[in-house]
Design an enzyme around this catalytic site. Sequence first.
Site, mmCIF file in Angstrom:
data_model
loop_
_atom_site.group_PDB
_atom_site.id
_atom_site.type_symbol
_atom_site.label_atom_id
_atom_site.label_comp_id
_atom_site.label_asym_id
_atom_site.label_seq_id
_atom_site.Cartn_x
_atom_site.Cartn_y
_atom_site.Cartn_z
ATOM 1 N N CYS A 157 1.003 -1.219 0.158
ATOM 2 C CA CYS A 157 -0.308 0.172 -0.013
ATOM 3 C C CYS A 157 0.670 1.263 0.097
ATOM 4 O O CYS A 157 0.890 2.216 -1.128
ATOM 5 C CB CYS A 157 -1.005 0.061 1.307
ATOM 6 S SG CYS A 157 -1.939 -1.465 1.196
HETATM 7 C C1 UGA Z 1 -1.460 0.451 5.627
HETATM 8 C C2 UGA Z 1 -2.070 1.335 6.506
HETATM 9 O O1 UGA Z 1 -1.666 1.337 7.704
HETATM 10 C C3 UGA Z 1 -3.793 0.722 6.552
HETATM 11 O O2 UGA Z 1 -4.547 1.765 7.475
HETATM 12 C C4 UGA Z 1 -4.170 0.991 5.049
HETATM 13 O O3 UGA Z 1 -5.671 0.420 5.062
HETATM 14 C C5 UGA Z 1 -3.402 -0.034 4.279
HETATM 15 O O4 UGA Z 1 -1.995 0.189 4.301
HETATM 16 C C6 UGA Z 1 -3.953 0.007 2.953
HETATM 17 O O5 UGA Z 1 -3.984 0.869 2.317
HETATM 18 O O6 UGA Z 1 -4.674 -1.059 2.345
HETATM 19 P P1 UGA Z 1 -0.269 -1.916 5.868
HETATM 20 O O7 UGA Z 1 0.387 -1.745 4.543
HETATM 21 O O8 UGA Z 1 -0.913 -3.319 6.094
HETATM 22 O O9 UGA Z 1 -1.353 -0.931 6.020
HETATM 23 O O10 UGA Z 1 0.898 -1.944 6.731
HETATM 24 P P2 UGA Z 1 1.326 -0.879 8.043
HETATM 25 O O11 UGA Z 1 1.015 -1.739 9.404
HETATM 26 O O12 UGA Z 1 0.694 0.310 8.054
HETATM 27 O O13 UGA Z 1 2.985 -0.825 8.075
HETATM 28 C C7 UGA Z 1 3.388 -0.302 6.650
HETATM 29 C C8 UGA Z 1 5.012 -0.454 6.658
HETATM 30 O O14 UGA Z 1 5.353 0.697 7.332
HETATM 31 C C9 UGA Z 1 5.674 -1.681 7.184
HETATM 32 O O15 UGA Z 1 6.625 -2.036 6.228
HETATM 33 C C10 UGA Z 1 6.313 -1.266 8.751
HETATM 34 O O16 UGA Z 1 7.474 -1.874 8.809
HETATM 35 C C11 UGA Z 1 6.545 0.355 8.358
HETATM 36 N N1 UGA Z 1 6.428 1.158 9.581
HETATM 37 C C12 UGA Z 1 5.392 1.502 10.208
HETATM 38 C C13 UGA Z 1 7.614 1.946 9.973
HETATM 39 O O17 UGA Z 1 8.493 1.738 9.387
HETATM 40 N N2 UGA Z 1 7.534 2.674 10.938
HETATM 41 C C14 UGA Z 1 6.520 3.045 11.708
HETATM 42 O O18 UGA Z 1 6.580 3.723 12.741
HETATM 43 C C15 UGA Z 1 5.224 2.195 11.241
#
Ligand code: UGA
Length: 428
Positions: free
Chosen positions: A264
């Site tokens: 995403c």
């Molecule tokens: C993300 C959004 O959080 C959801 O709200 C959204 O619905 C979804 O995309 C989508 O568009 O369908 P997701 O891709 O499952 O969800 O993952 P996240 O939990 O948001 O994490 C994304 C990435 O960011 C991961 O690689 C994680 O390691 C990284 N991350 C997250 C960081 O590097 N730092 C942070 O503080 C948080």
Amino acid sequence: MKISIIGTGYVGSVSAACFAELGHEVICVDIDKSKIDMINAGIPPIYEEGLPELLEKHAGKRLSATSDYELAIMNSDVSFICVGTPSDSEGNIDLGIVRAASASLGDSLRKKKGYHVIVVKSTVVPETTEKIVLPIIEKHSGKHPGEFGIAMNPEFLREGKAVHDFMHPDKIVIGSLDKKSGDIVASLYNGLKCEVTRTNPRTAEMIKYVNNAFLATKISFSNEVGNICKLLGIDTYEVMSAVGKDFRIGPYFLNSGAGFGGSCFPKDVKALIGKAKEIGYEPRLLKSVIAINEGQPARMVLLLKNKLGSLEGKNIAVLGLAFKNDTDDIRESRSIPVIKELLDEGARVSAYDPMANENMKKLFSGIGYYSSAADALSGAEACLIMTEWDEFKSLNKEFDAMENRLVIDGRHILVKPGKDIEYVGLCW
Ligand code: UGA
């Protein structure tokens, strides 16, 4: 109400199961026969917490799957388009599957008597519902808005926590051209405790992109601050934990490290950049969000080279292959560019992930895959931590089997690395 869901990826299958849980009758439509068979047997086509229980409860009762569009449209009042919206080679959104699904829906709608609402749930750039989906449906059905309803209802589901997020939303956004379609879509969520934001389709589409782009911006901002802190010898986690206490900023998504991956954030930020450029705006901040993110994996390898010198022939353990914890999904995982660079530098890679080994094998067949962190670490000259898996938090004596106890942490995950370890944080 009777609902059909077009596409059984993680958004489609989770929405289908959750709508069934809310009391609706749901038919899933997919061209992939194996997914249809799985859903009908009550088995999730993807890994998602809570989904097996819901499918087992509702499959064969309120939930079924078919490859027959017409059957699904004839037997439902509302259809959700939940198909994928991948990036093209330039990073812009590829709407090919959305167009094909709209055409099939339109063809079936032509034969249907009575009102039917079509809802776009796929993440699509602003104007898509009105300027692409609607005209295709009009052309294929021979009908016009009023004779059928059209709406845009974005999803805000985290992978791995999608069932929880669907059942406990912090927002429900419905963009519709007319009140009647919006009212029908809103009624489907009756039973969930959440305010419904009603708007027009293009605003709903934009809300979805801005939500993801803002979260990605928080991460890249934290990574930039982290990179500066690292050079100054400051612990950026101490900094951001204090900064996050400001209620206007909040404590979430401020974790610096290897950057964001997944299906995403990278795709959606690039698609928004593409849309902005298409309408004559140069989105400098969004481009920086991507550039900073793409730079983080290289910083991991640079730290490693600063410590070890040439990587030629050296055995490097990579812990964590999934793009985040609690999933087997490796799409845009930050471990991919890291492994690629390690191999380009002539290193040997020993990899371990609690769930994603098999998926990564399809991408890198020539590296070593292990069934535990301890096995991957045995004999390694350095270790890179790429994913925030809970089980990595407590790693300690597992490092004893390393040839050289150098650990570079890309996720600020190790709690007690141990005294004899040279522990290096990516941004702290
Ligand atoms: C993300 C959004 O959080 C959801 O709200 C959204 O619905 C979804 O995309 C989508 O568009 O369908 P997701 O891709 O499952 O969800 O993952 P996240 O939990 O948001 O994490 C994304 C990435 O960011 C991961 O690689 C994680 O390691 C990284 N991350 C997250 C960081 O590097 N730092 C942070 O503080 C948080």
